[in-house]
Structure formats: C-alpha cells, structure tokens
Design an enzyme around this catalytic site. Structure first.
Site, short mmCIF file in Angstrom:
data_model
loop_
_atom_site.label_atom_id
_atom_site.label_comp_id
_atom_site.label_asym_id
_atom_site.label_seq_id
_atom_site.Cartn_x
_atom_site.Cartn_y
_atom_site.Cartn_z
N THR A 146 0.86 -1.19 0.00
CA THR A 146 0.00 0.00 0.00
C THR A 146 0.90 1.24 0.00
OG1 THR A 146 -0.27 -0.25 2.40
CG2 THR A 146 -2.06 -1.04 1.00
N THR A 201 -1.30 -2.53 10.36
CA THR A 201 -1.65 -2.64 8.95
C THR A 201 -0.52 -3.38 8.28
OG1 THR A 201 -2.82 -0.56 9.04
CG2 THR A 201 -2.41 -1.43 6.89
N GLU A 215 6.62 4.88 7.27
CA GLU A 215 6.23 6.10 6.55
C GLU A 215 7.07 7.29 7.02
OE1 GLU A 215 1.60 4.80 5.72
OE2 GLU A 215 2.10 5.98 7.49
N ASN A 254 0.30 10.53 5.54
CA ASN A 254 -1.00 10.16 6.09
C ASN A 254 -2.06 11.22 5.85
OD1 ASN A 254 -0.94 7.48 7.68
ND2 ASN A 254 1.04 8.43 8.05
#
Length: 409
Positions: free
Chosen positions: A156, A193, A280, A404
């Site tokens: 993702t 996740t 991230e 995000n």
C-alpha cells in the site's frame, strides 16, 4: 527513502514446493497496478494464523477466523490491496465471502478452503466484482517462483516490497522457508496494517504449526512499532506444505524443531524489521533494548513507552540529544515501584545516564554523533532482575504527517 533496505532479489527467494503465487490487476483503487494476489496450495498443506488484537476487526479477518475454525484444509489465499474492507458491516462480510466463493469455484474447492485478506482504506465498500473478475488472470499467472511479484502486489504505502528466504536442514532433509510482508504505517504491537505470509515445506503437525506461528509473531511482528496504532486487518499466516520428506514434527520440543523454528523466526524478523525500515517517512531505524527487568513483560512496557513516544521519535528525527525524553518515557511506563536511582541509559556505546542522572563523562556531542546515524541502539538497564526484551522502531518525520494527510487523495 527506506532505512538501509533494498528490494528483494527474485532469484534469492527460494520456491516452496506445494506453493504457487499469481498476481493480477483489478483496479481496486488505482488503475494499472497489480493489486490482487492468489496463493494456491497443493492438497495436504496445513495453515495457521494469528490476527489483529483490534476489536474493530475487518471483514476478511472475521472470515479467515471462521474458515480456519471450520477445520477444512486451506487450498488458497486471496489478497487485495487498495481497500481494507473494514468498517463495512454485514455488506463487507458478504463481499469477502463472495470473493472466496468465486475463487473456490474456479479451483474446485469449498469456499471455506479459501482465506481472504484485504489492506487499504477503511470504511469503503469492497469492489468485489472487480476482484472476482481479475481472479482468472491471477490463476493464469500462478508460478512457484513468483514471490517477488506477490510482495510488490500486496503493497500500500510501502515504498519497497518485502521478502525473505532461508534453507535449513531438518531431519537430514533440506527445508525451505520463504515469506513476504507489507506494511509501513499504523504499525504497533499485536501487529498492525501489516500482512505477512510465510511458507515452508516442513512436515509439521497442525498443533505445532499454530504454536510456531504464535512464537514467530511474538518474536517479530509483535516487537515493532511505527506510530503506536493497531490496525483492523493485521494477519500473519504460516503455511506448511509437508513436502520435505522428513519425520513429522509434532511439538516444538522435538529435536528437529529447533532448526525449523530458528529459520521461521529469522524470516519473520527480517520481514518485520523491513516494515520498520520502510516506515512512513522514516529516516532512522532504532533498536530499543531493555535489560534488568523482573519480568519480560515489564521490560516490554518500558521498551514500548520509549518506542511509542512522539517526543522521543521526533528527537531522533532531528538528531537532537534531548535524552531526558527517554528517561521520562521509562518513568511513565507503568512500573509503580521503579527506582529511578538504579537506571542506566546508553546510546550505542555512549553511557548517557547512570543511577538515574546524567553520567559525569557524558558529552552532548557524543549523543548527537550516535543520533545522526541511520541505525541507532537505545539500551536501558533497570537493574531489577535478569529479564530483557528488544523492540524495533523508527523516527517520526515531517513526511509521516504528509503521507498520512494525503493517503486518500
């Protein structure tokens, strides 16, 4: 950019006899990207899994649990990215089951022999019709050597695919362990996740396989944190195709189980650490070790208090040795009878604090030297006992906020 992480080399990912993987484009969220993966298992394989601790778990997690509890041999896994199918109620369950039925029909197996997995945006309707339409292409693509393609297709916000492989000797036979994972944010203990799929051709009994998947998860995916959030879709699955030809391992206490356990844990740890390295916006990979606890549980409390702290994580991003933030995290970790005068703190080789106070020889430039590194070790000694534990985390940067904030756009 990920921290000291390279994409996997396809020829270094050993095929696992009895496992084939295929990918296809379904347009789940974005056009022209491979976003559906099928993992087909030969008859005789066994599967064990652990799933999110989040009580608001996604529809595919609920269906996986149901299908595993049904006790039929799993013959296929189907994974989509781009849509989590979480927060979707009964409609989400119906759509997950529809995907299972569609794949089962094409494979000639029962729907309960298919496990579904989804990752992506929460509270959006799963476009199951698109996924089902892509299944023939994924099945046509099935191949034993397609681990690298599958690692890319399940991504993702990841910037790189994540895969690992080992070969070991068990009972005089060569045994293969190969796996893939995805994840870059919403990562914390009890997984997040993240999706992880590890397969081996070892001959291991179902009860021992379930014990092994829990042990491997506790040593890997349950020791990482990026942002402290626990997702709705975490899943870690261990597959044993039983093709290696050695005597069956019926317990993790068996003599031949040690080599297999070490290989599975090593692969799981490599995959878990790759998730942190690809966190991230991450610029630092941080190992937090806590020694001298009375129990491993209290060591984990302290380790995660440090690893979750936004103040600690932003200090590492800035290479700012504001190390009182670490001591503060130790103090609020929840150990009521902690003696602050017994605590030692180290950054790699630098002794920062002793007996709960600044070490007399500590110099701020030494702390900054360590914090400027891309890989940093934090060690705390509580001097309360003999227990210890280690967790892995990363820093918190401007890019984490940007990624995000823009995730759904």
């Amino acid at each position: 950019m990920p921290v000291n992480l390279l994409p996997p080399q396809p020829d270094a990912l050993h095929p696992v006899p009895g496992v084939r993987l295929g990918v296809a484009m379904a347009g789940v969220r974005k056009a022209n990207r491979r976003d559906v993966t099928v993992i087909a298992l030969d008859e005789g394989a066994t599967v064990a899994g652990v799933f999110t601790a989040n009580r608001f778990c996604a529809a595919p997690v609920q269906v996986c649990r149901e299908h595993l509890a049904a006790g039929q041999a799993v013959r296929a896994l189907v994974i989509n990215t781009g849509n989590a199918n979480a927060g979707t109620g009964d409609d989400g369950l119906a759509r997950a089951r529809s995907v299972c039925r569609a794949l089962a029909q094409q494979l000639g197996v029962a729907p309960t022999q298919v496990l579904p997995f989804s990752t992506g945006v929460i509270m959006e309707t799963l476009p199951n019709e698109r996924i089902e339409a892509a299944l023939p292409a994924a099945l046509a693509d099935l191949g034993a050597a397609h681990w690298a393609q599958a690692a890319e297709a399940i991504m993702t916000t990841d910037t790189l695919p994540k895969a690992a492989s080992r070969r070991v000797s068990v009972g005089g036979r060569t045994v293969t362990v190969t796996g893939i994972s995805k994840g870059a944010g919403m990562i914390r203990p009890n997984m997040a996740t993240m999706l992880g799929f590890v397969a081996t051709d070892a001959v291991i009994a179902p009860a021992a396989l379930q014990a092994l998947v829990r042990e491997a998860a506790d040593a890997s995916f349950n020791r990482i944190t990026i942002d402290g959030d626990t997702s709705t879709n975490d899943s870690f699955v261990l597959i044993a195709t039983r093709r290696a030809g050695h005597a069956e391992i019926t317990s993790l206490d068996d003599t031949d189980s040690a080599a297999l356990r070490d290989a599975v844990v090593a692969v799981a740890q490599q995959l878990a650490q790759a998730i942190v390295r690809d966190g991230e916006g991450a610029t630092k990979f941080i190992t937090v070790r806590v020694d001298g606890g009375r129990t491993e549980a209290e060591c984990r409390q302290v380790a995660y208090a440090i690893a979750h702290s936004p103040l600690v994580k932003t200090a590492f991003f800035a290479s700012d040795p504001n190390l009182g933030r670490i001591l503060a995290a130790v103090g609020y970790a929840g150990i009521d009878d902690l003696d602050q005068t017994s605590i030692d703190l180290y950054l790699d080789d630098v002794h920062v604090a002793t007996r709960g106070a600044r070490h007399p020889r500590y110099r701020e430039e030494d702390g900054q030297r360590v914090m400027k590194q891309s890989e940093v070790g934090v060690r705390v000694d509580l001097h309360r006992g003999a227990a210890s534990t280690t967790v892995w985390t990363c820093d918190l940067s401007h890019d984490y906020v940007s990624i995000n904030a823009d995730y759904r756009s």
